[in-house]
Design an enzyme around this catalytic site. Structure first.
Site, PDB file in Angstrom:
ATOM      1  CD  GLU A  41      40.415  53.120  47.825  1.00 28.23           C
ATOM      2  OE1 GLU A  41      41.318  52.961  46.979  1.00 28.23           O
ATOM      3  OE2 GLU A  41      40.625  53.316  49.034  1.00 28.23           O
ATOM      4  CG  ASN A  42      38.168  57.214  43.242  1.00 27.42           C
ATOM      5  OD1 ASN A  42      39.165  56.497  43.222  1.00 27.42           O
ATOM      6  ND2 ASN A  42      38.211  58.479  42.897  1.00 27.42           N
TER       7      ASN A  42
END
Lengths: 225, 234, 225, 234
Positions: free
Chosen positions: B61-62
């Site tokens: 998710e980064n």
């Protein structure tokens, strides 16, 4: 024409007043504007509202600002297991926290960036996140209304900048930085390299210059905390 | 001590799958070519147990698609970390993007499978996995709410019962919720359970256990469709 | 593993049924999937809903599809002065049109891509665009509710693709293509070059492979119309 | 013919600024370093008249920042066109982005100035510029609604009156609206008019014209603050 490049970190953050709302980029230790944060610590600004995925890693990232009690309110998704200074202030009720799901944090900032006045999402429906928020059914789904998150400043970290403010990021150090750069009134970028205007390929610019207002080159403190 | 409690105690001492075996079992749920997000805890172990013949594209998710194995000592680049801050590598064809686009992928139904840890899963597939009631500190949500709201298939990996022997598969969650009606499959140290419109279905069961035994450690009714096959790990 | 690369245009579009909702990339003559459109013309699909900034340039871009009466409904921002085939069908009431402001067209597609259920905007308030839409005041501003635009297919044009579906675009031929690629259930990309997996720098991927389902290399018809 | 009409006719025959001069005048409104979008029509001519000592970054809604002059014959690349399909060039430090980000810039208040053409501007700054009532065909909106809703400063360039002599600065727009209360300044072939909370203010006036004459060709009251200076083009 007004120059965007500042020669010192302290000069770059001189414009930040007490009480400012500031977005801070970075995730998982990568892409944090650690040098700018240190400058804010030196400046000693107070009553800051911080918008950030997390709340520091011991003294690193936002850690010192909580240690020094410079932050009064946080909008965050995951304060983090090593945000001990934040947790102490939070337990002592010296800082308040608004917990936001990570993707919704991104979208609420993007809504501010894009001039949208709010959006509906299924994320958080039926959870604590939905408390106090308007709920309705759209497209057959229960959803809640989320509002834009605006800020006076974005503190971001980039890899390269040209003098106009075009930015690139390294690897996964991109994370929140481009979104915050778009969302805040004034964006201050610390960068590893300053390169001549025209040396970043137009197709490879990751944050166009229009979103960047102050630039300072900073080395060291790359991975603080 | 009543007979029932003696029986329960005996049940709690029966051998169950290890955390690594839960991960290995969940790895079998990933189809070839799938785009997959792995959460903290047991799910994070899954990447070690992928069948050799399939390729899976891990999403972080980064802002990473195509995460590879963890970086070896000396190979670390701290600008290339996963959502747990661990330095990782890339596989060929990987890409980077910003965090908003990363969650456009989670929320928008682009991930084929997400695997998260859980504190409780309800009969209807409600998930509670972000906050233990009464725990100290601020707590934190992270990406779990976006991921569970959006994945095409959501698998939860967790122990079947708490350390105190309480069921984690329940009629209704009592822990703070992460997402309503989002879980498709629960993989535990005792069973693989599917959430279906007709209720929970016991699909596979740990070696040496009977459906009745698993039911007694489960807080909601488990349906069976014929004989329940025993879990076979490769 | 299922291969994404198709060897012919006709094979790439074989999956498109009559009645499909299709987004078409391109703007100002650049970035149009002209070769894929030609394949749709050959296939003769009917009753298409087209989502596109414009409605063709004479026979070019979507022109032939209107000429052949393959499109029954359009969601567009600017049909265009040279969309004569569309204008004829429109005048004959053989095609219906939903006019959407250009940026709102982008945002409604992005909302679909991002799993959002609708958003509020000031754009269009007090104009014909607001007719039939919910209006309210948020953040002190009059705004209207806009809903996501979903589609079965996106037809896009890219510069390079690797076999996994990572894409790059040339110059201003990017335009609507990355947004549509994210918004549709199935994205079909015509590309100028197929390159080996790993040869596009991960930091320079413009559309990550997760959004791309069918790829076909196509030369010629670069600037149709 | 009544005296008044004779007077009007004479007014209509007085020399006014050319379209090029309107563009030249509007160019003076652009501050150094500004990010600027230019619409179709007269605004599109402005880039030719920028004072040499300033740099302005032109934005195009198809995803360009830092557009330069039009491409010369032989220099055209049809992947590099402006919003009017015309092949253009770049200045150093230009960038490309997708159309959603291009309109994030327009709608989100990131453009310092936008200059659009207009059919009508009302006393309150309402703009009508996309559709002529009764015109044949589908019409088209394009980027005008997003741009006018979001620019920090919106300038409209247009002739002061229609070909039939009707005022285009009006009490209330009768043409289909583009955006409510969005226009800051109107630059016409007769005047520069600012939209202020106190109403329309006649800031500058074409050579040889009096405020009273301009008022007679204007559909809403024009305020003046002292003597109205005459337009001087460099």
């Amino acid at each position: 024409m007004k120059k965007k490049v500042y020669s010192s970190l302290d000069e770059a953050v001189a414009v930040v007043p007490d009480g400012a709302r500031i977005m801070f980029g970075g995730f998982g230790g990568a892409g944090f504007p650690n040098n700018l944060i240190q400058a804010l610590v030196r400046k000693g600004v107070k009553n800051i509202t911080a918008i950030s995925n997390n709340c520091g890693t011991r003294d690193g990232e936002l850690g010192l600002m909580f240690k020094n009690n410079q932050i009064k309110h946080v909008i965050a998704s995951f304060p983090g297991p090593h945000a001990n200074h934040f947790q102490e202030r939070f337990a002592a009720k010296e800082v308040t926290l608004d917990l936001v799901p990570q993707g919704i944090l991104c979208e609420r900032m993007r809504a501010a960036a894009a001039g949208l006045q709010g959006f509906y999402t299924t994320v958080g429906v039926g959870t604590e996140v939905a408390e106090g928020k308007e709920e309705r059914v759209l497209e057959g789904k229960r959803c809640i209304l989320e509002m834009p998150i605006h800020a006076d400043f974005a503190f971001i970290k980039a890899h390269k900048a040209d003098g106009l403010g075009n930015l690139t990021y390294r690897l996964a150090a991109r994370n929140f930085n481009p979104i915050m750069a778009m969302a805040a009134k004034t964006t201050i970028a610390e960068v590893e390299e300053l390169v001549p205007v025209g040396s970043i390929e137009p197709e490879q610019v990751m944050t166009p210059a229009i979103f960047v207002h102050r630039i300072v080159q900073a080395k060291g403190l790359h991975y603080a905390g | 001590m009543p007979a029932e409690t003696v029986q329960e105690k005996a049940l709690l001492e029966k051998p169950r799958l290890t955390r690594e075996q839960i991960a290995q079992l969940a790895a079998l749920e990933l189809p070839d070519g799938a785009y997959v997000n792995l959460g903290w805890g047991i799910p994070n172990l899954i990447a070690n147990y992928l069948p050799k013949e399939i390729t899976v594209y891990f999403h972080s998710e980064n802002g990473i698609l195509g995460m590879g194995r963890r970086a070896r000592p000396g190979e670390e680049d701290y600008d290339l970390v996963d959502a747990m801050k661990v330095p990782v590598t890339l596989i060929p064809g990987a890409s980077f993007f910003n965090q908003a686009d990363a969650h456009l992928m989670t929320r928008g139904g682009h991930l084929d499978v997400a695997v998260l840890g859980g504190f409780q899963v309800s009969e209807k597939g409600d998930l509670a996995n972000w906050k233990i009631p009464g725990a100290k500190g601020s707590g934190g949500i992270g990406g779990a709410m976006d991921i569970s709201a959006g994945a095409k298939k959501l698998i939860v990996c967790m122990e079947h019962i708490t350390k105190d022997g309480a069921p984690k598969i329940v009629k209704n969650c009592t822990y703070p919720l992460t997402c309503l009606e989002c879980v498709n499959t629960v993989v535990t140290d005792l069973a693989v359970v599917d959430v279906t419109p007709e209720g929970l279905v016991l699909r596979e069961i740990a070696p040496g256990w009977t459906p009745d035994e698993v039911q007694r450690l489960t807080g909601a009714p488990l349906k069976t469709k014929g004989r329940v096959p025993e879990i076979h790990l490769p």
